[in-house]
Design an enzyme around this catalytic site. Sequence first.
Site, short mmCIF file in Angstrom:
data_model
loop_
_atom_site.label_atom_id
_atom_site.label_comp_id
_atom_site.label_asym_id
_atom_site.label_seq_id
_atom_site.Cartn_x
_atom_site.Cartn_y
_atom_site.Cartn_z
N HIS A 75 19.74 112.23 65.97
CA HIS A 75 20.51 111.69 67.10
C HIS A 75 20.20 110.23 67.35
O HIS A 75 20.93 109.55 68.07
CB HIS A 75 20.29 112.53 68.37
CG HIS A 75 19.01 112.31 69.08
ND1 HIS A 75 17.92 113.15 68.98
CD2 HIS A 75 18.62 111.34 69.94
CE1 HIS A 75 16.94 112.71 69.74
NE2 HIS A 75 17.33 111.61 70.33
N ASP A 120 17.85 118.16 63.87
CA ASP A 120 17.79 116.79 64.39
C ASP A 120 16.79 115.95 63.58
O ASP A 120 15.73 115.57 64.05
CB ASP A 120 17.37 116.86 65.87
CG ASP A 120 17.60 115.56 66.61
OD1 ASP A 120 18.19 114.64 66.02
OD2 ASP A 120 17.18 115.47 67.78
N GLN A 213 12.49 111.75 78.42
CA GLN A 213 13.63 110.99 77.93
C GLN A 213 13.24 110.08 76.78
O GLN A 213 13.75 108.96 76.66
CB GLN A 213 14.25 110.18 79.09
CG GLN A 213 14.71 111.06 80.23
CD GLN A 213 15.12 110.25 81.44
OE1 GLN A 213 14.60 109.17 81.67
NE2 GLN A 213 16.04 110.78 82.23
N GLY A 214 12.36 110.50 75.91
CA GLY A 214 11.93 109.69 74.77
C GLY A 214 10.54 110.13 74.36
O GLY A 214 10.04 111.11 74.87
N ASP A 215 9.95 109.45 73.46
CA ASP A 215 10.57 108.55 72.51
C ASP A 215 11.20 109.35 71.39
O ASP A 215 10.49 109.85 70.52
CB ASP A 215 9.51 107.64 71.94
CG ASP A 215 9.53 106.25 72.51
OD1 ASP A 215 9.05 105.36 71.82
OD2 ASP A 215 10.03 106.05 73.62
N SER A 216 12.51 109.41 71.37
CA SER A 216 13.20 110.18 70.35
C SER A 216 12.81 109.73 68.96
O SER A 216 12.62 108.55 68.69
CB SER A 216 14.71 110.00 70.51
OG SER A 216 15.16 110.66 71.64
#
Length: 259
Positions: A75, A120, A213-216
């Site tokens: 993503h 993913d 919310q991260g770190d993707s």
Amino acid sequence: MFRQLFVLVALFAVSFATPVANVYERKKLIKGRIVGGTNAPLGRFPYQVSLRTTANIHFCGGSIINNRWVLTAAHCTVGLGATSIRVVVGTVLFNSGGVAHTSSRIISHPNFNDNTYANDVSVVQTGTTIGFNSNVGAAALGSAHVGGDVAAIVTGWGGTTVDGGPLPNNLQQLTTSTLINAECRCRHMAINRNYVFDHKICTFTQPTEGICQGDSGGPLSTGNTVVGIVSWNIPCARGFPDVFDRVSSHRSWILGAIA
């Protein structure tokens, strides 16, 4: 600003019902955070990279797996051009240091699902060889299935204490613990248990610690071995497990992609 980690929550359908213009606009929705982390020393995680735009804006993390390839989340890269990423290596500082390499090829898992975040996984090839030294090196790819109650470390640039806090200059590290998938699905029962596929691995310690919310795309590691790739979570450190793609499940695809 890029989206770094899509949050799969009950309101997701409402939040993303409106069409978005392009992949850059979509990626701007998330900003990397690690809640409850501490500063990582230089050289402790030599495989950690910062993926940035050509304008030098950080949008995802990743892991060096050899001197030309970096492992990250699909993503983070799906829809991006082959030369649109700067791979910064060899620094724990967000705003200085390190060496930047341009990307030359991006391969996302062919079965990545942008709605469920299945598969993913992505790899990015650098245009130039990554030079190894005491601060830059490759991680091993996890080959054994990791069960529950295993200590692991997740790393990334993000807020040190709270959701929405300022980005720290220093890379953050957080020691956490893995869960078996059955327990992870149970804890996500009310929201999105169906997205905890067999090829995912989950972690949890306590409500005040976790990715936010991260770190993707960043690594979940044991020693010098990457066992997970940051995929999704429910923000932020509120008692739900964090979810990663399980490297051992994708190891054959990764090795084939970079061959």
